[in-house]
Scaffold this active site. Structure first.
Site, PDB file in Angstrom:
ATOM      1  N   ASP A 202       0.864  -1.193   0.000  1.00  0.00           N
ATOM      2  CA  ASP A 202       0.000   0.000   0.000  1.00  0.00           C
ATOM      3  C   ASP A 202       0.894   1.235   0.000  1.00  0.00           C
ATOM      4  O   ASP A 202       0.752   2.142   0.813  1.00  0.00           O
ATOM      5  CB  ASP A 202      -0.906  -0.014   1.233  1.00  0.00           C
ATOM      6  CG  ASP A 202      -2.055   0.999   1.128  1.00  0.00           C
ATOM      7  OD1 ASP A 202      -2.243   1.584   0.044  1.00  0.00           O
ATOM      8  OD2 ASP A 202      -2.751   1.213   2.141  1.00  0.00           O
ATOM      9  N   LEU A 203       1.833   1.250  -0.952  1.00  0.00           N
ATOM     10  CA  LEU A 203       2.916   2.232  -0.932  1.00  0.00           C
ATOM     11  C   LEU A 203       2.519   3.519  -1.652  1.00  0.00           C
ATOM     12  O   LEU A 203       2.990   3.817  -2.739  1.00  0.00           O
ATOM     13  CB  LEU A 203       4.177   1.629  -1.549  1.00  0.00           C
ATOM     14  CG  LEU A 203       5.484   2.404  -1.322  1.00  0.00           C
ATOM     15  CD1 LEU A 203       5.802   2.534   0.155  1.00  0.00           C
ATOM     16  CD2 LEU A 203       6.640   1.734  -2.055  1.00  0.00           C
TER      17      LEU A 203
END
Length: 295
Positions: A202-203
């Site tokens: 979830d960068l």
């Protein structure tokens, strides 16, 4: 759902038992920390800590999974990652405590260092795509059933579970779900072969900060072993990453030809997640645009 005195007294007791040292919480300062959880800076006799709080009935194991994800990232020794201290539930409120990371000023080679550390993370691999447990992206359950084929994993663990949920909640109509099913059948011919890479998952720009050493500190993971283009595509979804980051990554650990074209395909998963998290809205249009592009 504020962190009141009763809650903090019990949290002090649990922290004291966990750390085998008397912990006294002197203050809980509310801070900004995203849309999902209440977040606080705890001022204690042993220094500051970071606290997340949420409804234990709605999300009974979300913080347990986050604790696991943070531990997984820390164990790679690639990035600065908040150290998870403890998690549990008090008076119906789930909580997670980590160490508190102070913000710093970015070093001159911040983006090159960020890319280099991400490469090191992605070079951690295993035999199959997935993870040893399910976890969460936001508040959505993330399925990590192992597959040796990325195309199958992406279809069955990522796209179709969210498409079904969105359909069941009347956020996507049947023709759109059918289009998603048809697109999933093309994945095998679209994605190049890659070894499973350990991903943050979830960068986006809200999940990193500049640490006191001038380097990137990452947090709020949704870890699994996946196709590394997923992390790169996520960095492009909401902006905030400098061009130097991509140049450095590509020069040191080149992606397969056509990766720019596949960005939208890799963004389909977080877009579907946002359809569910924010009840449709413009994210449905974004999903339609990806489908149109890959017809």
């Amino acid at each position: 759902m504020m962190a009141d005195a009763l809650f903090l007294n019990e949290l002090s007791s649990q922290l004291s038992a966990k750390l085998a040292v008397k912990i006294q919480i002197n203050q809980a300062e509310r801070i900004q920390g995203g849309d999902i959880n209440e977040t606080y800076r705890l001022v204690t006799n042993e220094g500051p800590w970071f606290l997340k709080v949420n409804d234990a009935r709605r999300y009974p194991d979300m913080f347990a999974k986050e604790f696991s994800g943070l531990s997984t990232l820390r164990n790679t020794q690639t990035f600065a990652v908040p150290e998870p201290v403890c998690h549990g539930a008090i008076y119906g409120r789930a909580f997670l405590v980590t160490d508190y990371k102070e913000k710093g000023g970015a070093s001159t080679d911040f983006w090159e260092g960020f890319a280099g550390n991400l490469i090191k993370l992605h070079q951690h691999t295993q035999a199959h795509f997935g993870f040893n447990e399910y976890n969460y992206i936001g508040t959505l359950k993330q399925y990590n059933t192992p597959y040796t084929n990325w195309a199958v994993f992406y279809a069955f663990n990522r796209i179709m579970p969210l498409a079904k949920q969105a359909y069941d909640r009347f956020l996507l109509d049947k023709p759109l779900v059918t289009q998603l099913e048809q697109l999933c059948k093309k994945f095998t011919s679209i994605f190049p072969d890659e070894r499973p890479a350990l991903l943050h998952g979830d960068l986006w720009s809200g999940n990193f900060m500049v640490g006191p050493d001038g380097k990137a500190c990452i947090y709020d993971p949704a870890v699994y072993y996946g196709h590394r283009e997923m992390d790169l595509a996520m960095t492009r979804l909401f902006g905030g990453f400098d061009t130097r980051f991509y140049y450095a990554y590509q020069s040191l650990f080149p992606l397969a030809n056509g990766w720019q074209e596949r960005i939208s395909l890799c963004q389909l998963y977080p877009l579907l997640a946002h359809v569910l998290l924010f009840n449709g809205g413009s994210y449905v249009d974004s999903v339609k645009e990806v489908l149109k592009e890959w017809q």
